[in-house]
Design a protein around this motif. Structure first.
Motif, PDB file in Angstrom:
ATOM      1  N   ASP A 273       0.783  -1.370   0.064  1.00 30.33           N
ATOM      2  CA  ASP A 273       0.207  -0.028  -0.039  1.00 30.33           C
ATOM      3  C   ASP A 273       0.855   1.348   0.156  1.00 30.33           C
ATOM      4  O   ASP A 273       0.944   1.826   1.146  1.00 30.33           O
ATOM      5  N   LEU A 274       1.359   1.336  -1.348  1.00 30.73           N
ATOM      6  CA  LEU A 274       2.400   2.558  -1.129  1.00 30.73           C
ATOM      7  C   LEU A 274       1.658   3.889  -0.954  1.00 30.73           C
ATOM      8  O   LEU A 274       2.278   4.766  -0.659  1.00 30.73           O
ATOM      9  N   GLU A 275       0.413   3.867  -1.253  1.00 29.22           N
ATOM     10  CA  GLU A 275      -0.344   5.184  -1.379  1.00 29.22           C
ATOM     11  C   GLU A 275      -0.657   5.815   0.220  1.00 29.22           C
ATOM     12  O   GLU A 275      -0.355   6.913   0.380  1.00 29.22           O
ATOM     13  N   THR A 276      -0.713   4.899   1.151  1.00 27.06           N
ATOM     14  CA  THR A 276      -0.965   5.194   2.445  1.00 27.06           C
ATOM     15  C   THR A 276       0.528   5.771   2.993  1.00 27.06           C
ATOM     16  O   THR A 276       0.394   6.707   3.654  1.00 27.06           O
ATOM     17  N   ILE A 277       1.421   5.089   2.532  1.00 28.47           N
ATOM     18  CA  ILE A 277       2.880   5.514   2.942  1.00 28.47           C
ATOM     19  C   ILE A 277       3.152   6.734   2.267  1.00 28.47           C
ATOM     20  O   ILE A 277       3.647   7.797   3.076  1.00 28.47           O
ATOM     21  N   THR A 278       3.006   7.143   1.296  1.00 28.42           N
ATOM     22  CA  THR A 278       3.264   8.388   0.311  1.00 28.42           C
ATOM     23  C   THR A 278       2.435   9.349   0.978  1.00 28.42           C
ATOM     24  O   THR A 278       3.254  10.468   1.382  1.00 28.42           O
ATOM     25  N   GLN A 279       1.199   9.430   1.421  1.00 26.07           N
ATOM     26  CA  GLN A 279       0.377  10.474   1.901  1.00 26.07           C
ATOM     27  C   GLN A 279       0.832  10.680   3.389  1.00 26.07           C
ATOM     28  O   GLN A 279       0.981  11.967   3.620  1.00 26.07           O
ATOM     29  N   SER A 280       1.613   9.820   4.168  1.00 27.35           N
ATOM     30  CA  SER A 280       1.934  10.016   5.319  1.00 27.35           C
ATOM     31  C   SER A 280       3.393  10.901   5.373  1.00 27.35           C
ATOM     32  O   SER A 280       3.607  11.856   6.122  1.00 27.35           O
ATOM     33  N   VAL A 281       4.155  10.302   4.463  1.00 28.99           N
ATOM     34  CA  VAL A 281       5.647  10.547   4.507  1.00 28.99           C
ATOM     35  C   VAL A 281       5.468  12.328   3.833  1.00 28.99           C
ATOM     36  O   VAL A 281       6.382  13.102   4.307  1.00 28.99           O
ATOM     37  N   GLN A 282       4.677  12.478   2.948  1.00 23.36           N
ATOM     38  CA  GLN A 282       4.356  13.813   2.471  1.00 23.36           C
ATOM     39  C   GLN A 282       4.176  14.773   3.400  1.00 23.36           C
ATOM     40  O   GLN A 282       4.049  16.030   3.312  1.00 23.36           O
ATOM     41  N   LYS A 283       3.263  14.432   4.390  1.00 19.45           N
ATOM     42  CA  LYS A 283       2.985  15.066   5.383  1.00 19.45           C
ATOM     43  C   LYS A 283       3.754  15.439   6.334  1.00 19.45           C
ATOM     44  O   LYS A 283       3.779  16.595   6.832  1.00 19.45           O
ATOM     45  N   THR A 284       4.374  14.466   6.916  1.00 20.53           N
ATOM     46  CA  THR A 284       5.497  14.768   8.005  1.00 20.53           C
ATOM     47  C   THR A 284       6.852  14.786   7.626  1.00 20.53           C
ATOM     48  O   THR A 284       7.432  15.801   8.301  1.00 20.53           O
ATOM     49  N   GLY A 285       7.197  14.758   6.261  1.00 17.60           N
ATOM     50  CA  GLY A 285       8.419  15.427   5.859  1.00 17.60           C
ATOM     51  C   GLY A 285       9.877  14.369   6.179  1.00 17.60           C
ATOM     52  O   GLY A 285      10.786  14.652   5.844  1.00 17.60           O
ATOM     53  N   ARG A 286       9.468  13.366   7.189  1.00 19.23           N
ATOM     54  CA  ARG A 286      10.529  12.510   7.617  1.00 19.23           C
ATOM     55  C   ARG A 286      10.038  11.069   7.868  1.00 19.23           C
ATOM     56  O   ARG A 286       8.680  10.825   8.092  1.00 19.23           O
ATOM     57  N   CYS A 287      10.982  10.073   7.777  1.00 15.05           N
ATOM     58  CA  CYS A 287      10.505   8.688   7.910  1.00 15.05           C
ATOM     59  C   CYS A 287      11.535   7.807   8.491  1.00 15.05           C
ATOM     60  O   CYS A 287      12.729   8.150   8.568  1.00 15.05           O
ATOM     61  N   VAL A 288      11.026   6.865   9.075  1.00 18.66           N
ATOM     62  CA  VAL A 288      11.759   5.752   9.936  1.00 18.66           C
ATOM     63  C   VAL A 288      11.237   4.629   9.624  1.00 18.66           C
ATOM     64  O   VAL A 288       9.918   4.251   9.774  1.00 18.66           O
ATOM     65  N   VAL A 289      12.078   3.670   9.087  1.00 21.28           N
ATOM     66  CA  VAL A 289      11.605   2.177   8.384  1.00 21.28           C
ATOM     67  C   VAL A 289      11.967   1.266   9.603  1.00 21.28           C
ATOM     68  O   VAL A 289      13.288   1.156   9.733  1.00 21.28           O
ATOM     69  N   VAL A 290      11.377   0.182  10.167  1.00 17.39           N
ATOM     70  CA  VAL A 290      11.693  -0.662  11.156  1.00 17.39           C
ATOM     71  C   VAL A 290      11.304  -2.040  10.805  1.00 17.39           C
ATOM     72  O   VAL A 290      10.272  -2.264  10.453  1.00 17.39           O
ATOM     73  N   HIS A 291      12.064  -3.002  10.705  1.00 15.86           N
ATOM     74  CA  HIS A 291      11.802  -4.316  10.837  1.00 15.86           C
ATOM     75  C   HIS A 291      12.824  -5.080  11.410  1.00 15.86           C
ATOM     76  O   HIS A 291      13.983  -4.720  11.880  1.00 15.86           O
ATOM     77  N   GLU A 292      12.420  -6.425  11.863  1.00 19.19           N
ATOM     78  CA  GLU A 292      13.272  -7.368  12.710  1.00 19.19           C
ATOM     79  C   GLU A 292      14.142  -8.023  12.098  1.00 19.19           C
ATOM     80  O   GLU A 292      15.525  -8.409  12.447  1.00 19.19           O
ATOM     81  N   ALA A 293      14.252  -8.175  10.664  1.00 19.19           N
ATOM     82  CA  ALA A 293      15.058  -8.938  10.016  1.00 19.19           C
ATOM     83  C   ALA A 293      16.398  -8.207   9.839  1.00 19.19           C
ATOM     84  O   ALA A 293      16.753  -6.877  10.236  1.00 19.19           O
ATOM     85  N   THR A 294      17.480  -8.833   9.456  1.00 15.32           N
ATOM     86  CA  THR A 294      18.871  -8.425   9.228  1.00 15.32           C
ATOM     87  C   THR A 294      18.874  -7.094   8.270  1.00 15.32           C
ATOM     88  O   THR A 294      17.855  -7.093   7.190  1.00 15.32           O
ATOM     89  N   LEU A 295      19.412  -5.941   8.642  1.00 13.46           N
ATOM     90  CA  LEU A 295      19.357  -4.745   7.918  1.00 13.46           C
ATOM     91  C   LEU A 295      19.520  -4.885   6.465  1.00 13.46           C
ATOM     92  O   LEU A 295      18.721  -4.467   5.642  1.00 13.46           O
ATOM     93  N   THR A 296      20.760  -5.392   6.180  1.00  8.40           N
ATOM     94  CA  THR A 296      21.387  -5.319   4.624  1.00  8.40           C
ATOM     95  C   THR A 296      20.394  -6.124   3.775  1.00  8.40           C
ATOM     96  O   THR A 296      20.140  -7.365   3.851  1.00  8.40           O
ATOM     97  N   SER A 297      19.802  -5.644   2.774  1.00 11.73           N
ATOM     98  CA  SER A 297      19.074  -6.355   1.751  1.00 11.73           C
ATOM     99  C   SER A 297      17.668  -6.757   2.354  1.00 11.73           C
ATOM    100  O   SER A 297      16.947  -7.512   1.797  1.00 11.73           O
ATOM    101  N   GLY A 298      17.315  -6.020   3.506  1.00 12.18           N
ATOM    102  CA  GLY A 298      15.957  -6.434   4.084  1.00 12.18           C
ATOM    103  C   GLY A 298      14.815  -5.713   3.281  1.00 12.18           C
ATOM    104  O   GLY A 298      15.256  -5.188   2.303  1.00 12.18           O
ATOM    105  N   PHE A 299      13.732  -6.104   3.552  1.00 12.16           N
ATOM    106  CA  PHE A 299      12.420  -5.326   2.817  1.00 12.16           C
ATOM    107  C   PHE A 299      12.692  -3.806   2.983  1.00 12.16           C
ATOM    108  O   PHE A 299      12.124  -3.385   2.494  1.00 12.16           O
TER     109      PHE A 299
END
Length: 355
Positions: A273-299
């Motif tokens: 759902d890229l639309e929901t992500i895009t609307q939020s980031v365009q509003k806040t101007g800043r973004c942090v992506v968080v996942h549990e998996a290994t960082l390099t080449s992660g989703f």
């Protein structure tokens, strides 16, 4: 060749009551609802029949529906997935459990070379309505062969859909949607939230609101659409994009840091759902992506690339990623390996303070 058909209709499409459930109970209920509505749905895997699964997600199904609808399979992940692909091509709707996501590697070729390509290889003559369920992630002291988060291996494969719920309500609704989908779905279940929003350590609850251990889940049939994210917390200072267990970790980090962050739970990694992500980031101007998996080449790397492309002129700071260490899963140090509220909080402060 005659293909099986639906023999029983669901009593009601709209749920009428709710019940407080854990994610395990919600997943079990989803199986029950699907099997009652459609005789084509069969459930099998290692220990899922008589025993009811290592996490009890299929408990009682064999007793209720019989050993031809819910049964145990040999310890052969390649055999489990391979036979399920044949069943799906024939017209059944198999739901198979790989006991831990770490065990799926022998079956990976079947998923990539057969399940994902069947619709395209046959020019639409065959589909593969298959669901492969797998517990993922650490936090239960399962060691390095029971704790991995391999979601990026599936999101890279065209033709597969990848789902990871964070709570009981979504787990049931998304699983029912996955079972009804005409294409193969990888359904990843974060073990740390199977029984509530805890990380498995008796002294370390993920979140302060322990009374949210259970969730109100409709008892009838309902679906949550694949490919639709959910905003778990509105905010204006920064957007947090995450999924699975890390939704709860991120919410705790936001609470502890006091930063007015908007937290997005992807729920489905692909379709995204890229639309929901895009609307939020365009509003806040800043973004942090968080996942549990290994960082390099992660989703998270794919998420950062897409957000950068869609929101470049709205960004006021670099996009930050928070993930696991770039090393094989360290059993002894697992509580430091995957992100906790403190590590996510540091990233939130860094991106908010960046010029």
């Amino acid at each position: 060749m005659n293909r099986p058909t639906v023999r029983r209709e669901a009593e009601a499409k709209a749920p009428t009551t709710t019940k407080r459930m854990t994610m395990i109970e919600a997943i079990r209920d989803a199986h029950d609802v699907a099997m009652a509505a459609d005789d084509r749905v069969v459930v099998y895997g290692e220990d899922v029949g008589y025993f009811g699964g290592v996490f009890r997600c299929t408990a009682g199904l064999q007793e209720k529906y019989g050993p031809t609808r819910c049964f145990d399979a040999p310890i052969s992940e390649q055999g489990i997935v391979g036979t399920a692909i044949g069943m799906a091509a024939y017209g059944l709707r198999p739901v198979v459990e790989i006991q831990f996501a770490d065990y799926m590697y022998p079956a990976y070729d079947q998923l990539v070379s057969e399940a994902a390509r069947l619709r395209y290889r046959s020019a639409g003559d065959f589909t593969c309505p298959l669901v492969v369920r797998m517990p993922v992630g650490g936090g239960i002291f399962g060691a390095e062969t029971h704790s991995q988060s391999p979601e990026a291996l599936f999101t890279h494969v065209a033709g597969l859909k990848t789902v990871m719920p964070s709570n009981p309500y979504d787990a049931k609704g998304l699983l029912l949607a996955a079972i009804e989908d005409p294409d193969p779905v990888i359904f990843l279940e974060p073990k740390r939230v199977y029984n509530g929003p805890f990380d498995g350590h008796p002294d370390r609850p993920i979140v302060p609101w322990k009374n949210h251990r259970l969730a109100e889940v409709p008892t009838g049939h309902y679906v949550e659409p694949l490919g639709k994210a959910a905003v778990r917390r509105p905010g204006t200072a920064v957007t947090v994009v995450t999924y699975g267990t890390m939704v709860h970790v991120s919410l705790a980090a936001v609470s502890e840091s006091g930063i007015d962050a908007e937290v997005i739970d992807l729920r489905t990694l692909l379709p995204l759902d890229l639309e929901t992500i895009t609307q939020s980031v365009q509003k806040t101007g800043r973004c942090v992506v968080v996942h549990e998996a290994t960082l390099t080449s992660g989703f998270g790397a794919e998420l950062v690339a897409l957000i950068q492309r869609e929101c470049f002129y709205h960004l006021e700071a670099p996009i930050f990623r928070v993930g696991g260490w770039d090393m094989p899963y360290p059993h002894v140090h697992e509580w430091n390996y995957f992100p906790g509220p403190e590590r996510v909080g540091r990233a939130l402060r860094a991106v908010v303070e960046a010029d």
